[in-house]
Structures are given as C-alpha cells and as structure tokens.
Design a protein around this motif. Structure first.
Motif, PDB file in Angstrom:
ATOM      1  N   GLU A  75      -5.727   4.056   1.202  1.00 18.65           N
ATOM      2  CA  GLU A  75      -4.925   5.243   0.925  1.00 18.65           C
ATOM      3  C   GLU A  75      -3.502   5.133   1.456  1.00 18.65           C
ATOM      4  OE1 GLU A  75      -5.792   7.742  -1.019  1.00 18.65           O
ATOM      5  OE2 GLU A  75      -7.655   6.652  -1.392  1.00 18.65           O
ATOM      6  N   LEU A  76      -3.162   4.045   2.104  1.00 18.25           N
ATOM      7  CA  LEU A  76      -1.804   3.876   2.616  1.00 18.25           C
ATOM      8  C   LEU A  76      -0.829   3.686   1.445  1.00 18.25           C
ATOM      9  CD1 LEU A  76      -2.532   1.645   5.737  1.00 18.25           C
ATOM     10  CD2 LEU A  76      -1.945   4.079   5.686  1.00 18.25           C
ATOM     11  N   PRO A  77       0.445   4.042   1.641  1.00 19.08           N
ATOM     12  CA  PRO A  77       1.365   4.146   0.503  1.00 19.08           C
ATOM     13  C   PRO A  77       1.804   2.840  -0.151  1.00 19.08           C
ATOM     14  CG  PRO A  77       2.484   4.694   2.565  1.00 19.08           C
ATOM     15  CD  PRO A  77       1.033   4.601   2.878  1.00 19.08           C
ATOM     16  N   THR A  78       1.828   1.731   0.588  1.00 16.13           N
ATOM     17  CA  THR A  78       2.293   0.475  -0.013  1.00 16.13           C
ATOM     18  C   THR A  78       1.234  -0.617   0.146  1.00 16.13           C
ATOM     19  OG1 THR A  78       3.330  -0.389   2.008  1.00 16.13           O
ATOM     20  CG2 THR A  78       4.659   1.086   0.616  1.00 16.13           C
ATOM     21  N   GLU A 139      -3.580  -3.168  -8.143  1.00 18.48           N
ATOM     22  CA  GLU A 139      -3.108  -2.897  -9.507  1.00 18.48           C
ATOM     23  C   GLU A 139      -2.308  -1.600  -9.548  1.00 18.48           C
ATOM     24  OE1 GLU A 139      -6.728  -3.011 -11.711  1.00 18.48           O
ATOM     25  OE2 GLU A 139      -6.624  -5.176 -12.087  1.00 18.48           O
ATOM     26  N   ARG A 140      -2.706  -0.646  -8.748  1.00 20.53           N
ATOM     27  CA  ARG A 140      -1.938   0.593  -8.671  1.00 20.53           C
ATOM     28  C   ARG A 140      -0.556   0.327  -8.079  1.00 20.53           C
ATOM     29  NH1 ARG A 140      -4.137   4.995  -4.755  1.00 20.53           N
ATOM     30  NH2 ARG A 140      -2.237   4.733  -3.537  1.00 20.53           N
ATOM     31  N   SER A 141      -0.504  -0.509  -7.050  1.00 20.92           N
ATOM     32  CA  SER A 141       0.786  -0.876  -6.461  1.00 20.92           C
ATOM     33  C   SER A 141       1.678  -1.583  -7.481  1.00 20.92           C
ATOM     34  CB  SER A 141       0.565  -1.791  -5.249  1.00 20.92           C
ATOM     35  OG  SER A 141       0.084  -1.067  -4.153  1.00 20.92           O
ATOM     36  N   LYS A 142       1.066  -2.437  -8.283  1.00 20.91           N
ATOM     37  CA  LYS A 142       1.829  -3.143  -9.310  1.00 20.91           C
ATOM     38  C   LYS A 142       2.389  -2.164 -10.336  1.00 20.91           C
ATOM     39  CE  LYS A 142       1.280  -6.892 -12.705  1.00 20.91           C
ATOM     40  NZ  LYS A 142       0.350  -7.916 -13.230  1.00 20.91           N
ATOM     41  N   GLY A 145       5.443  -0.414  -9.135  1.00 21.71           N
ATOM     42  CA  GLY A 145       6.597  -1.237  -8.822  1.00 21.71           C
ATOM     43  C   GLY A 145       6.608  -1.747  -7.396  1.00 21.71           C
ATOM     44  N   ASP A 146       5.521  -1.524  -6.661  1.00 19.48           N
ATOM     45  CA  ASP A 146       5.432  -1.985  -5.276  1.00 19.48           C
ATOM     46  C   ASP A 146       5.106  -3.478  -5.207  1.00 19.48           C
ATOM     47  OD1 ASP A 146       5.227  -1.689  -2.420  1.00 19.48           O
ATOM     48  OD2 ASP A 146       3.051  -1.756  -2.661  1.00 19.48           O
ATOM     49  N   LEU A 147       4.563  -4.028  -6.273  1.00 20.99           N
ATOM     50  CA  LEU A 147       4.338  -5.459  -6.418  1.00 20.99           C
ATOM     51  C   LEU A 147       5.080  -5.937  -7.664  1.00 20.99           C
ATOM     52  CD1 LEU A 147       0.510  -5.796  -5.640  1.00 20.99           C
ATOM     53  CD2 LEU A 147       2.403  -6.708  -4.267  1.00 20.99           C
ATOM     54  N   PRO A 148       5.515  -7.190  -7.691  1.00 23.24           N
ATOM     55  CA  PRO A 148       6.251  -7.679  -8.866  1.00 23.24           C
ATOM     56  C   PRO A 148       5.368  -7.729 -10.112  1.00 23.24           C
ATOM     57  CG  PRO A 148       5.770  -9.467  -7.335  1.00 23.24           C
ATOM     58  CD  PRO A 148       5.397  -8.213  -6.625  1.00 23.24           C
ATOM     59  N   PRO A 149       5.968  -7.675 -11.292  1.00 21.84           N
ATOM     60  CA  PRO A 149       5.196  -7.697 -12.538  1.00 21.84           C
ATOM     61  C   PRO A 149       4.352  -8.963 -12.706  1.00 21.84           C
ATOM     62  CG  PRO A 149       7.466  -7.039 -12.956  1.00 21.84           C
ATOM     63  CD  PRO A 149       7.421  -7.496 -11.542  1.00 21.84           C
ATOM     64  N   THR A 150       4.750 -10.034 -12.046  1.00 22.65           N
ATOM     65  CA  THR A 150       4.021 -11.298 -12.176  1.00 22.65           C
ATOM     66  C   THR A 150       2.816 -11.389 -11.233  1.00 22.65           C
ATOM     67  OG1 THR A 150       5.546 -12.278 -10.570  1.00 22.65           O
ATOM     68  CG2 THR A 150       6.075 -12.570 -12.906  1.00 22.65           C
ATOM     69  N   ALA A 151       2.632 -10.389 -10.384  1.00 23.26           N
ATOM     70  CA  ALA A 151       1.540 -10.442  -9.405  1.00 23.26           C
ATOM     71  C   ALA A 151       0.182 -10.446 -10.104  1.00 23.26           C
ATOM     72  CB  ALA A 151       1.634  -9.262  -8.450  1.00 23.26           C
ATOM     73  N   ASN A 152      -0.687 -11.357  -9.709  1.00 21.15           N
ATOM     74  CA  ASN A 152      -2.059 -11.407 -10.217  1.00 21.15           C
ATOM     75  C   ASN A 152      -2.946 -10.709  -9.191  1.00 21.15           C
ATOM     76  OD1 ASN A 152      -4.746 -12.145 -10.879  1.00 21.15           O
ATOM     77  ND2 ASN A 152      -4.003 -13.956 -11.950  1.00 21.15           N
ATOM     78  N   CYS A 153      -3.274  -9.464  -9.445  1.00 20.00           N
ATOM     79  CA  CYS A 153      -3.970  -8.648  -8.455  1.00 20.00           C
ATOM     80  C   CYS A 153      -5.389  -9.136  -8.186  1.00 20.00           C
ATOM     81  CB  CYS A 153      -3.988  -7.189  -8.899  1.00 20.00           C
ATOM     82  SG  CYS A 153      -2.327  -6.463  -8.999  1.00 20.00           S
ATOM     83  N   ALA A 154      -6.040  -9.699  -9.193  1.00 20.28           N
ATOM     84  CA  ALA A 154      -7.384 -10.237  -8.987  1.00 20.28           C
ATOM     85  C   ALA A 154      -7.347 -11.410  -8.021  1.00 20.28           C
ATOM     86  CB  ALA A 154      -7.990 -10.653 -10.324  1.00 20.28           C
ATOM     87  N   VAL A 155      -6.368 -12.297  -8.199  1.00 18.68           N
ATOM     88  CA  VAL A 155      -6.237 -13.449  -7.317  1.00 18.68           C
ATOM     89  C   VAL A 155      -5.854 -13.007  -5.905  1.00 18.68           C
ATOM     90  CG1 VAL A 155      -4.906 -15.547  -6.855  1.00 18.68           C
ATOM     91  CG2 VAL A 155      -5.711 -15.054  -9.169  1.00 18.68           C
ATOM     92  N   LEU A 156      -4.950 -12.040  -5.802  1.00 13.95           N
ATOM     93  CA  LEU A 156      -4.542 -11.537  -4.489  1.00 13.95           C
ATOM     94  C   LEU A 156      -5.729 -10.936  -3.741  1.00 13.95           C
ATOM     95  CD1 LEU A 156      -1.086  -9.846  -5.233  1.00 13.95           C
ATOM     96  CD2 LEU A 156      -1.497 -11.901  -3.862  1.00 13.95           C
ATOM     97  N   ALA A 157      -6.565 -10.184  -4.449  1.00 15.16           N
ATOM     98  CA  ALA A 157      -7.739  -9.583  -3.812  1.00 15.16           C
ATOM     99  C   ALA A 157      -8.712 -10.658  -3.335  1.00 15.16           C
ATOM    100  CB  ALA A 157      -8.428  -8.624  -4.780  1.00 15.16           C
ATOM    101  N   GLY A 193       6.853  -8.818  -2.255  1.00 14.02           N
ATOM    102  CA  GLY A 193       7.486  -7.516  -2.091  1.00 14.02           C
ATOM    103  C   GLY A 193       7.596  -6.777  -3.401  1.00 14.02           C
ATOM    104  N   PRO A 194       8.240  -5.610  -3.376  1.00  6.60           N
ATOM    105  CA  PRO A 194       8.407  -4.822  -4.603  1.00  6.60           C
ATOM    106  C   PRO A 194       9.205  -5.576  -5.653  1.00  6.60           C
ATOM    107  CG  PRO A 194       8.940  -3.523  -2.651  1.00  6.60           C
ATOM    108  CD  PRO A 194       8.809  -4.941  -2.198  1.00  6.60           C
ATOM    109  N   ALA A 195       9.026  -5.174  -6.903  1.00  6.20           N
ATOM    110  CA  ALA A 195       9.786  -5.789  -7.984  1.00  6.20           C
ATOM    111  C   ALA A 195      11.262  -5.478  -7.807  1.00  6.20           C
ATOM    112  CB  ALA A 195       9.299  -5.255  -9.337  1.00  6.20           C
ATOM    113  N   GLU A 196      12.091  -6.481  -8.079  1.00  3.76           N
ATOM    114  CA  GLU A 196      13.523  -6.268  -7.971  1.00  3.76           C
ATOM    115  C   GLU A 196      14.016  -5.431  -9.139  1.00  3.76           C
ATOM    116  OE1 GLU A 196      15.517  -9.925  -7.686  1.00  3.76           O
ATOM    117  OE2 GLU A 196      14.622 -10.501  -5.760  1.00  3.76           O
TER     118      GLU A 196
END
Length: 219
Positions: A75-78, A139-142, A145-157, A193-196
């Motif tokens: 539940e944390l914001p970022t 995925e919600r962070s992505k 805009g908190d994660l870049p568009p290229t982030a692979n959330c499955a791999v990160l998890a 970090g966040p998307a530029e």
C-alpha cells in the motif's frame, strides 16, 4: 481413566510454529512437537489432527503475526518504497531470532519426502500468490508512471522473490543482518526510477558576449 490434559490452543500453535520454523516441516518430529507444546500425542491429534494440519495452521499464524508487513508494503505510494520495505523488513525478521533464523515458508520446503509433498505444493502456491500480488502492484506503478514503460513487472517480481528467498537461506546459514542489509542496498541502487518526461525543457536564449550589440536600437 486419567483426565486429558488441557492446554491453551493459541500458545500451543505458537510453540509448534517455532519448531517448524527452526526445523522445517520434514525435520520436525512428533516428539519435537509434543515436547514443545507440553502434551501427549492423543491431545495433539485431538486438538489439531495430524502433523500436516498442524503445520498449515502454524503457517497461517506465521503469515498473520510475522509477515504482516507485506500488505503494508503493497500500500506504500511508490514502487521503490514498496520494494525497500519488503526487503528490509524481511532481513529484520530473518535475523530476529537466533534459534530460528530464516523464513518458515522457505525452511519448510527446502527438502522433503514424498509424504510431505502436499506441504511443499502448498508452500509453492503461497509463494505464487505473493508473486502475483507483487507483480500487480508493480504494474500499477508502471501505469502511474512510477516505473518506466519498458519495465517488465513479471521479471521484476520474480527477481525480488529470488532475492528475498536467497536472503532467507543466507540468514539460515548464519549471514549477519549487516551483510544482508548491504544486499538490500545493492538492489535499491539499481531499482528503476520513474519514467522520464517526454516534454523537453525550453532551450535558454543565447547569451550575448561582452561588447556585442545585445539589443536593437530604435530610431
């Protein structure tokens, strides 16, 4: 006939939890459990059923009382705050008790016989549920805009769970909290970090050199 010994079920579960945490499911014998709880086998069977049922109850209690930082983290914001909270609280828990270091869920499934296969599968399912919850949070962070568009959330998890599980094994092997905190520092130093912003800042006006005509003259 002797009267069956009465005992506090909650305290009994806590005692069993500590045994499973320390020895794993396969390594915890009925003798270990009855001695820790302070009852004979008939009372243990009467209250909890068999060893598998007791472990499942102890595991649920473990998640409720020791892993309560997970829903807080999600539940944390970022994403950075989510990940750091998960990692640092895990390190703290894995090194909190000298007699039961590591993670009960990992320790319970590192090795086992065919008879303990249902427990191994239950632990795999629990970890899969945790990975899904983490992926969905990333995925919600992505999307935000908190994660870049290229982030692979499955791999990160999957990567984060590999780090969490690896640190639990290392803690069980005696790695200090200080060393594991350095592992967390390394993970956080490479977290995306966040998307530029795609909007470029306006270029500044050229500065005139000393002695040049910097302004138009009016007649």
């Amino acid at each position: 006939m002797g009267r069956q010994r009465e005992f506090d079920v909650e305290k009994a579960l806590d005692a069993a939890l500590c045994v499973f945490w320390r020895k794993g499911y396969e390594g915890a014998s009925y003798t270990d459990l009855t001695q820790a709880i302070g009852v004979e086998r008939p009372a243990l069977y009467s209250a909890f059923g068999n060893k598998e049922a007791l472990f499942r109850l102890a595991l649920a209690r473990y998640y409720e009382h020791y892993m309560d930082f997970i829903p807080v983290a999600l539940e944390l914001p970022t994403s950075r705050e989510v990940v750091e909270h998960l990692l640092r609280r895990s390190v703290e828990l894995n090194t909190r008790y000298l007699d039961r270091r590591g993670c009960m869920g990992i320790q319970g499934a590192l090795a086992g016989t065919d008879d303990s296969e249902p427990i191994r599968l239950a632990l795999i399912e629990a970890r899969a549920e945790g990975e899904t919850a983490l992926r969905e949070r990333l995925e919600r962070s992505k999307a935000e805009g908190d994660l870049p568009p290229t982030a692979n959330c499955a791999v990160l998890a999957t990567y984060l769970l590999a780090v969490l599980h690896g640190m639990a094994v290392q803690a069980k092997a005696g790695f200090s909290r200080e060393v594991l905190e350095l592992v967390v520092d390394q993970v956080m130093s490479t977290w995306p970090g966040p998307a530029e912003s795609s909007v470029k800042a306006p270029e500044s006006a050229p500065t005139s050199e000393p002695g040049s005509d910097s302004a138009e003259t009016t007649s």
